[in-house]
Write a protein that holds these residues in place. Structure first.
Motif, PDB file in Angstrom:
ATOM      1  N   LEU A  12     154.128 -10.127   6.309  1.00 35.75           N
ATOM      2  CA  LEU A  12     155.485 -10.671   6.221  1.00 35.75           C
ATOM      3  C   LEU A  12     156.299  -9.937   5.157  1.00 35.75           C
ATOM      4  N   ASP A  13     155.665  -9.599   4.037  1.00 36.39           N
ATOM      5  CA  ASP A  13     156.361  -8.825   3.001  1.00 36.39           C
ATOM      6  C   ASP A  13     156.812  -7.471   3.555  1.00 36.39           C
ATOM      7  N   GLY A  14     155.944  -6.822   4.327  1.00 40.31           N
ATOM      8  CA  GLY A  14     156.291  -5.533   4.920  1.00 40.31           C
ATOM      9  C   GLY A  14     157.438  -5.653   5.911  1.00 40.31           C
ATOM     10  N   PHE A 119     149.511 -12.986  11.998  1.00 31.39           N
ATOM     11  CA  PHE A 119     149.410 -11.743  11.235  1.00 31.39           C
ATOM     12  C   PHE A 119     149.570 -10.528  12.148  1.00 31.39           C
ATOM     13  N   ALA A 120     148.805 -10.490  13.226  1.00 33.41           N
ATOM     14  CA  ALA A 120     148.861  -9.339  14.130  1.00 33.41           C
ATOM     15  C   ALA A 120     150.259  -9.176  14.719  1.00 33.41           C
ATOM     16  N   ASP A 121     150.858 -10.284  15.113  1.00 31.63           N
ATOM     17  CA  ASP A 121     152.188 -10.248  15.709  1.00 31.63           C
ATOM     18  C   ASP A 121     153.216  -9.658  14.745  1.00 31.63           C
ATOM     19  N   VAL A 122     153.224 -10.158  13.517  1.00 28.52           N
ATOM     20  CA  VAL A 122     154.227  -9.668  12.566  1.00 28.52           C
ATOM     21  C   VAL A 122     153.940  -8.227  12.149  1.00 28.52           C
ATOM     22  N   LEU A 123     152.671  -7.848  12.059  1.00 25.15           N
ATOM     23  CA  LEU A 123     152.358  -6.465  11.697  1.00 25.15           C
ATOM     24  C   LEU A 123     152.871  -5.496  12.765  1.00 25.15           C
ATOM     25  N   ILE A 124     152.586  -5.778  14.008  1.00 26.50           N
ATOM     26  CA  ILE A 124     153.046  -4.903  15.093  1.00 26.50           C
ATOM     27  C   ILE A 124     154.577  -4.895  15.152  1.00 26.50           C
ATOM     28  N   LEU A 143     145.892  -3.361   6.221  1.00 23.12           N
ATOM     29  CA  LEU A 143     146.309  -4.328   7.237  1.00 23.12           C
ATOM     30  C   LEU A 143     146.079  -3.783   8.640  1.00 23.12           C
ATOM     31  N   VAL A 144     146.341  -2.505   8.827  1.00 26.86           N
ATOM     32  CA  VAL A 144     146.078  -1.863  10.122  1.00 26.86           C
ATOM     33  C   VAL A 144     144.595  -1.977  10.469  1.00 26.86           C
ATOM     34  N   ALA A 145     143.735  -1.684   9.503  1.00 22.47           N
ATOM     35  CA  ALA A 145     142.284  -1.755   9.747  1.00 22.47           C
ATOM     36  C   ALA A 145     141.862  -3.173  10.107  1.00 22.47           C
ATOM     37  N   SER A 146     142.390  -4.142   9.400  1.00 18.49           N
ATOM     38  CA  SER A 146     142.048  -5.534   9.670  1.00 18.49           C
ATOM     39  C   SER A 146     142.524  -5.959  11.059  1.00 18.49           C
ATOM     40  N   CYS A 147     143.741  -5.585  11.396  1.00 15.20           N
ATOM     41  CA  CYS A 147     144.290  -5.922  12.711  1.00 15.20           C
ATOM     42  C   CYS A 147     143.533  -5.211  13.824  1.00 15.20           C
ATOM     43  N   ALA A 148     143.201  -3.948  13.597  1.00 19.79           N
ATOM     44  CA  ALA A 148     142.461  -3.184  14.603  1.00 19.79           C
ATOM     45  C   ALA A 148     141.093  -3.805  14.855  1.00 19.79           C
ATOM     46  N   ASP A 149     140.439  -4.243  13.797  1.00 14.46           N
ATOM     47  CA  ASP A 149     139.128  -4.884  13.938  1.00 14.46           C
ATOM     48  C   ASP A 149     139.253  -6.158  14.763  1.00 14.46           C
ATOM     49  N   TRP A 150     140.208  -7.003  14.426  1.00  9.71           N
ATOM     50  CA  TRP A 150     140.421  -8.247  15.175  1.00  9.71           C
ATOM     51  C   TRP A 150     140.801  -7.942  16.626  1.00  9.71           C
ATOM     52  N   SER A 151     141.698  -7.001  16.830  1.00  3.45           N
ATOM     53  CA  SER A 151     142.136  -6.668  18.185  1.00  3.45           C
ATOM     54  C   SER A 151     140.977  -6.190  19.045  1.00  3.45           C
ATOM     55  N   ALA A 152     140.121  -5.365  18.464  1.00  5.51           N
ATOM     56  CA  ALA A 152     138.973  -4.852  19.215  1.00  5.51           C
ATOM     57  C   ALA A 152     138.016  -5.979  19.598  1.00  5.51           C
ATOM     58  N   ARG A 153     137.835  -6.932  18.691  1.00  3.80           N
ATOM     59  CA  ARG A 153     136.917  -8.042  18.963  1.00  3.80           C
ATOM     60  C   ARG A 153     137.476  -9.034  19.973  1.00  3.80           C
ATOM     61  N   THR A 154     138.792  -9.122  20.092  1.00  2.00           N
ATOM     62  CA  THR A 154     139.386 -10.183  20.907  1.00  2.00           C
ATOM     63  C   THR A 154     140.238  -9.681  22.061  1.00  2.00           C
TER      64      THR A 154
END
Length: 188
Positions: A12-14, A119-124, A143-154
């Protein structure tokens, strides 16, 4: 792995930092989300922020109905974002938020999963906003790494991850941000 509440706050800060760069003549510019101009994209993020306290507080999406339909930005989109972000952050850090059952339109999920979706929505969408307005497109690598990990898992659970319609897929030798954006239907 980063605490998802911290990741969401940082995302959100970004978004906010890029939003502050939007010029008066840029609100109607198209974004990578083909259905939204800059104002529509910002409105979407603000609406998602407004939902967070309600859903994490125990209300069901069905109860809320169309409470946040339409333009919620008013005359000051930046202030609307800041107020909504503050409320969302308070909600995700509230006691029990990670384990709360959130009753979304497509079913119930635990609070941590819902916060991860936010988180993923606002980052993208941070990248979408930057791309549309000529702002800085590089996202926080952690944040990219965290989102990528979650995206890959789900990815099978969330096939509707807001594709932009061009079907672009990044080459394997691109960086992690490009791969993430490409997986979400963006053309980095």
């Amino acid at each position: 792995m980063i605490d998802i509440r911290d990741a969401y706050r940082r995302a959100l800060d970004g978004f906010g930092s890029r939003l502050h760069l939007v010029q008066d003549d840029q609100w109607e510019l198209p974004t990578p989300c083909v259905d939204w101009d800059v104002r529509g994209l910002v409105n979407h993020v603000v609406v998602e922020n407004l939902w967070a306290p309600e859903l994490l507080g125990g209300r069901a999406a069905a109860e809320m109905g169309d409470a946040f339909d339409g333009d919620v930005l008013g005359d000051d989109p930046v202030k609307a974002f800041e107020v909504s972000a503050q409320g969302a952050i308070q909600a995700v850090y509230a006691e029990g938020a990670l384990t709360a059952v959130t009753r979304l339109s497509f079913g119930d999920v635990v609070g941590e999963e819902y916060i991860t979706e936010l988180f993923a929505d606002v980052l993208i969408h941070t990248w979408d906003l930057a791309r549309a307005t000529g702002g800085p497109e590089r996202l926080d690598p952690q944040l990219v790494a965290s989102c990528a990990d979650w995206s890959a898992r789900t990815q099978e659970d969330y096939p509707q991850a807001e594709p932009t319609g061009d079907g672009h897929r990044a080459w394997r030798d691109t960086d992690q941000q490009d791969r993430l954006l490409s997986a979400w239907g963006r053309n980095p």
